[in-house]
Design a protein around this motif. Sequence first.
Motif, PDB file in Angstrom:
ATOM      1  N   VAL A   8      34.711  -6.330 -63.758  1.00 46.28           N
ATOM      2  CA  VAL A   8      35.597  -5.419 -63.033  1.00 46.28           C
ATOM      3  C   VAL A   8      35.325  -3.985 -63.458  1.00 46.28           C
ATOM      4  CG1 VAL A   8      38.009  -4.736 -62.727  1.00 46.28           C
ATOM      5  CG2 VAL A   8      37.370  -7.140 -62.624  1.00 46.28           C
ATOM      6  N   ALA A   9      35.084  -3.741 -64.730  1.00 44.83           N
ATOM      7  CA  ALA A   9      34.829  -2.388 -65.222  1.00 44.83           C
ATOM      8  C   ALA A   9      33.537  -1.824 -64.664  1.00 44.83           C
ATOM      9  CB  ALA A   9      34.784  -2.390 -66.747  1.00 44.83           C
ATOM     10  N   LEU A  10      32.537  -2.672 -64.471  1.00 40.39           N
ATOM     11  CA  LEU A  10      31.256  -2.209 -63.946  1.00 40.39           C
ATOM     12  C   LEU A  10      31.280  -2.009 -62.442  1.00 40.39           C
ATOM     13  CD1 LEU A  10      28.785  -4.413 -66.006  1.00 40.39           C
ATOM     14  CD2 LEU A  10      29.303  -1.987 -66.318  1.00 40.39           C
ATOM     15  N   SER A  11      32.121  -2.713 -61.742  1.00 40.75           N
ATOM     16  CA  SER A  11      32.177  -2.649 -60.291  1.00 40.75           C
ATOM     17  C   SER A  11      33.566  -2.209 -59.862  1.00 40.75           C
ATOM     18  CB  SER A  11      31.838  -4.022 -59.703  1.00 40.75           C
ATOM     19  OG  SER A  11      31.932  -3.972 -58.310  1.00 40.75           O
ATOM     20  N   LEU A  12      33.661  -0.971 -59.413  1.00 39.60           N
ATOM     21  CA  LEU A  12      34.967  -0.416 -59.094  1.00 39.60           C
ATOM     22  C   LEU A  12      35.387  -0.646 -57.657  1.00 39.60           C
ATOM     23  CD1 LEU A  12      34.647   2.958 -60.995  1.00 39.60           C
ATOM     24  CD2 LEU A  12      35.750   0.862 -61.753  1.00 39.60           C
ATOM     25  N   ALA A  13      34.435  -0.874 -56.765  1.00 42.31           N
ATOM     26  CA  ALA A  13      34.765  -1.011 -55.351  1.00 42.31           C
ATOM     27  C   ALA A  13      33.906  -2.093 -54.710  1.00 42.31           C
ATOM     28  CB  ALA A  13      34.536   0.317 -54.643  1.00 42.31           C
ATOM     29  N   THR A  14      34.395  -2.602 -53.599  1.00 36.81           N
ATOM     30  CA  THR A  14      33.617  -3.566 -52.826  1.00 36.81           C
ATOM     31  C   THR A  14      33.512  -3.072 -51.389  1.00 36.81           C
ATOM     32  OG1 THR A  14      35.572  -4.876 -52.279  1.00 36.81           O
ATOM     33  CG2 THR A  14      34.324  -5.542 -54.228  1.00 36.81           C
ATOM     34  N   MET A  15      32.505  -3.563 -50.705  1.00 36.10           N
ATOM     35  CA  MET A  15      32.289  -3.251 -49.293  1.00 36.10           C
ATOM     36  C   MET A  15      32.079  -4.556 -48.558  1.00 36.10           C
ATOM     37  SD  MET A  15      29.164  -1.163 -47.472  1.00 36.10           S
ATOM     38  CE  MET A  15      29.694   0.462 -47.910  1.00 36.10           C
ATOM     39  N   LYS A  16      32.947  -4.865 -47.622  1.00 37.14           N
ATOM     40  CA  LYS A  16      32.811  -6.076 -46.816  1.00 37.14           C
ATOM     41  C   LYS A  16      31.889  -5.765 -45.655  1.00 37.14           C
ATOM     42  CE  LYS A  16      34.939  -9.978 -44.800  1.00 37.14           C
ATOM     43  NZ  LYS A  16      33.652 -10.587 -44.599  1.00 37.14           N
ATOM     44  N   GLY A  20      29.441 -11.202 -45.748  1.00 36.13           N
ATOM     45  CA  GLY A  20      29.679 -11.192 -47.183  1.00 36.13           C
ATOM     46  C   GLY A  20      30.239  -9.891 -47.715  1.00 36.13           C
ATOM     47  N   VAL A  21      30.084  -9.728 -49.035  1.00 39.59           N
ATOM     48  CA  VAL A  21      30.649  -8.575 -49.735  1.00 39.59           C
ATOM     49  C   VAL A  21      29.613  -8.008 -50.696  1.00 39.59           C
ATOM     50  CG1 VAL A  21      32.454  -7.853 -51.363  1.00 39.59           C
ATOM     51  CG2 VAL A  21      32.974  -9.541 -49.609  1.00 39.59           C
ATOM     52  N   LEU A  22      29.534  -6.676 -50.760  1.00 40.01           N
ATOM     53  CA  LEU A  22      28.702  -5.975 -51.735  1.00 40.01           C
ATOM     54  C   LEU A  22      29.618  -5.332 -52.767  1.00 40.01           C
ATOM     55  CD1 LEU A  22      26.311  -4.154 -49.255  1.00 40.01           C
ATOM     56  CD2 LEU A  22      25.654  -5.986 -50.828  1.00 40.01           C
ATOM     57  N   GLU A  23      29.212  -5.354 -54.023  1.00 39.04           N
ATOM     58  CA  GLU A  23      29.945  -4.673 -55.084  1.00 39.04           C
ATOM     59  C   GLU A  23      29.271  -3.328 -55.320  1.00 39.04           C
ATOM     60  OE1 GLU A  23      29.768  -7.355 -58.369  1.00 39.04           O
ATOM     61  OE2 GLU A  23      30.768  -8.944 -57.253  1.00 39.04           O
ATOM     62  N   LEU A  24      30.063  -2.259 -55.337  1.00 42.21           N
ATOM     63  CA  LEU A  24      29.522  -0.917 -55.519  1.00 42.21           C
ATOM     64  C   LEU A  24      29.726  -0.470 -56.963  1.00 42.21           C
ATOM     65  CD1 LEU A  24      30.810   0.765 -52.249  1.00 42.21           C
ATOM     66  CD2 LEU A  24      28.752  -0.616 -52.621  1.00 42.21           C
ATOM     67  N   PRO A  25      28.662  -0.036 -57.634  1.00 41.11           N
ATOM     68  CA  PRO A  25      28.801   0.386 -59.029  1.00 41.11           C
ATOM     69  C   PRO A  25      29.534   1.731 -59.140  1.00 41.11           C
ATOM     70  CG  PRO A  25      26.549   0.725 -58.283  1.00 41.11           C
ATOM     71  CD  PRO A  25      27.276   0.023 -57.171  1.00 41.11           C
ATOM     72  N   SER A  46      27.197   5.867 -50.431  1.00 38.96           N
ATOM     73  CA  SER A  46      26.826   7.139 -51.059  1.00 38.96           C
ATOM     74  C   SER A  46      27.003   7.021 -52.558  1.00 38.96           C
ATOM     75  CB  SER A  46      27.708   8.269 -50.540  1.00 38.96           C
ATOM     76  OG  SER A  46      27.528   8.429 -49.166  1.00 38.96           O
ATOM     77  N   CYS A  47      26.002   7.500 -53.304  1.00 38.66           N
ATOM     78  CA  CYS A  47      26.070   7.481 -54.759  1.00 38.66           C
ATOM     79  C   CYS A  47      25.903   8.907 -55.270  1.00 38.66           C
ATOM     80  CB  CYS A  47      25.008   6.562 -55.338  1.00 38.66           C
ATOM     81  SG  CYS A  47      25.221   4.835 -54.828  1.00 38.66           S
ATOM     82  N   ASP A  48      26.885   9.366 -56.036  1.00 34.58           N
ATOM     83  CA  ASP A  48      26.924  10.753 -56.479  1.00 34.58           C
ATOM     84  C   ASP A  48      25.910  11.093 -57.556  1.00 34.58           C
ATOM     85  OD1 ASP A  48      29.022  11.205 -54.726  1.00 34.58           O
ATOM     86  OD2 ASP A  48      30.518  10.669 -56.239  1.00 34.58           O
ATOM     87  N   ASP A  49      25.622  10.173 -58.467  1.00 37.19           N
ATOM     88  CA  ASP A  49      24.758  10.481 -59.609  1.00 37.19           C
ATOM     89  C   ASP A  49      23.414  11.070 -59.204  1.00 37.19           C
ATOM     90  OD1 ASP A  49      26.700   9.684 -61.317  1.00 37.19           O
ATOM     91  OD2 ASP A  49      25.778   7.774 -61.851  1.00 37.19           O
ATOM     92  N   GLN A 124      20.340  -3.239 -57.802  1.00 41.03           N
ATOM     93  CA  GLN A 124      21.624  -3.538 -58.432  1.00 41.03           C
ATOM     94  C   GLN A 124      22.678  -3.858 -57.377  1.00 41.03           C
ATOM     95  OE1 GLN A 124      23.247  -0.227 -60.605  1.00 41.03           O
ATOM     96  NE2 GLN A 124      24.930  -1.412 -61.437  1.00 41.03           N
ATOM     97  N   ILE A 125      22.741  -3.042 -56.334  1.00 40.04           N
ATOM     98  CA  ILE A 125      23.730  -3.278 -55.279  1.00 40.04           C
ATOM     99  C   ILE A 125      23.381  -4.533 -54.484  1.00 40.04           C
ATOM    100  CG2 ILE A 125      24.714  -2.354 -53.144  1.00 40.04           C
ATOM    101  CD1 ILE A 125      24.443   0.450 -54.448  1.00 40.04           C
ATOM    102  N   ALA A 126      22.113  -4.700 -54.138  1.00 37.01           N
ATOM    103  CA  ALA A 126      21.699  -5.882 -53.375  1.00 37.01           C
ATOM    104  C   ALA A 126      21.985  -7.163 -54.150  1.00 37.01           C
ATOM    105  CB  ALA A 126      20.224  -5.794 -53.025  1.00 37.01           C
ATOM    106  N   SER A 127      21.730  -7.152 -55.455  1.00 37.90           N
ATOM    107  CA  SER A 127      21.925  -8.373 -56.243  1.00 37.90           C
ATOM    108  C   SER A 127      23.402  -8.721 -56.422  1.00 37.90           C
ATOM    109  CB  SER A 127      21.230  -8.267 -57.593  1.00 37.90           C
ATOM    110  OG  SER A 127      21.877  -7.316 -58.407  1.00 37.90           O
ATOM    111  N   SER A 128      24.299  -7.804 -56.054  1.00 34.71           N
ATOM    112  CA  SER A 128      25.732  -8.096 -56.140  1.00 34.71           C
ATOM    113  C   SER A 128      26.240  -8.823 -54.899  1.00 34.71           C
ATOM    114  CB  SER A 128      26.524  -6.788 -56.300  1.00 34.71           C
ATOM    115  OG  SER A 128      26.620  -6.089 -55.065  1.00 34.71           O
ATOM    116  N   PHE A 129      25.401  -8.978 -53.879  1.00 41.38           N
ATOM    117  CA  PHE A 129      25.848  -9.556 -52.610  1.00 41.38           C
ATOM    118  C   PHE A 129      26.423 -10.952 -52.803  1.00 41.38           C
ATOM    119  CE2 PHE A 129      24.969 -12.022 -48.678  1.00 41.38           C
ATOM    120  CZ  PHE A 129      25.839 -11.355 -47.850  1.00 41.38           C
ATOM    121  N   ARG A 130      27.630 -11.136 -52.278  1.00 39.95           N
ATOM    122  CA  ARG A 130      28.311 -12.426 -52.339  1.00 39.95           C
ATOM    123  C   ARG A 130      28.550 -12.876 -50.903  1.00 39.95           C
ATOM    124  NH1 ARG A 130      32.548 -10.845 -55.011  1.00 39.95           N
ATOM    125  NH2 ARG A 130      33.897 -10.606 -53.209  1.00 39.95           N
ATOM    126  N   PRO A 131      27.838 -13.917 -50.438  1.00 40.45           N
ATOM    127  CA  PRO A 131      28.022 -14.350 -49.052  1.00 40.45           C
ATOM    128  C   PRO A 131      29.401 -14.957 -48.823  1.00 40.45           C
ATOM    129  CG  PRO A 131      26.557 -15.861 -50.202  1.00 40.45           C
ATOM    130  CD  PRO A 131      26.865 -14.730 -51.154  1.00 40.45           C
TER     131      PRO A 131
END
Length: 135
Positions: A8-16, A20-25, A46-49, A124-131
Amino acid sequence: MLLIASAVALSLATMKIPGGVLELPRGCSGPAEIPMLVDSYIGFISCDDNKTSILVEGSVLSPGGCAKDDPRFQSRHGSPMVACWRERVDNVSKKRIQLMRVDIGAGILELTIREPRDAFLLLQIASSFRPDRKQ
């Protein structure tokens, strides 16, 4: 419990997305959901870093765009994926631009690669994909 808390600490948001769902770092954002419009969907992360914008798209009518012999791997949730590189020429600057695509089965994620950390972020984002369970 500790593993759940660290995830949960590493992934603050999700995108449906459809399928499936992607976890956004941390440092990345996007809409909570990208809906299917008729037979396709499109959106951005969008990633700010490193000021990147990752294309997220899918279509019922077109394949992901990677070849059968491109590298294959699985998401953390066991979903099969394919990664590939594409090159295009910028219309204005005429420079060659390297694009990396990851076909996540439910669609593709695509990013212009300017430095190695761009590719790492995309993977990193692709590997978070949860179908979705119904698939």
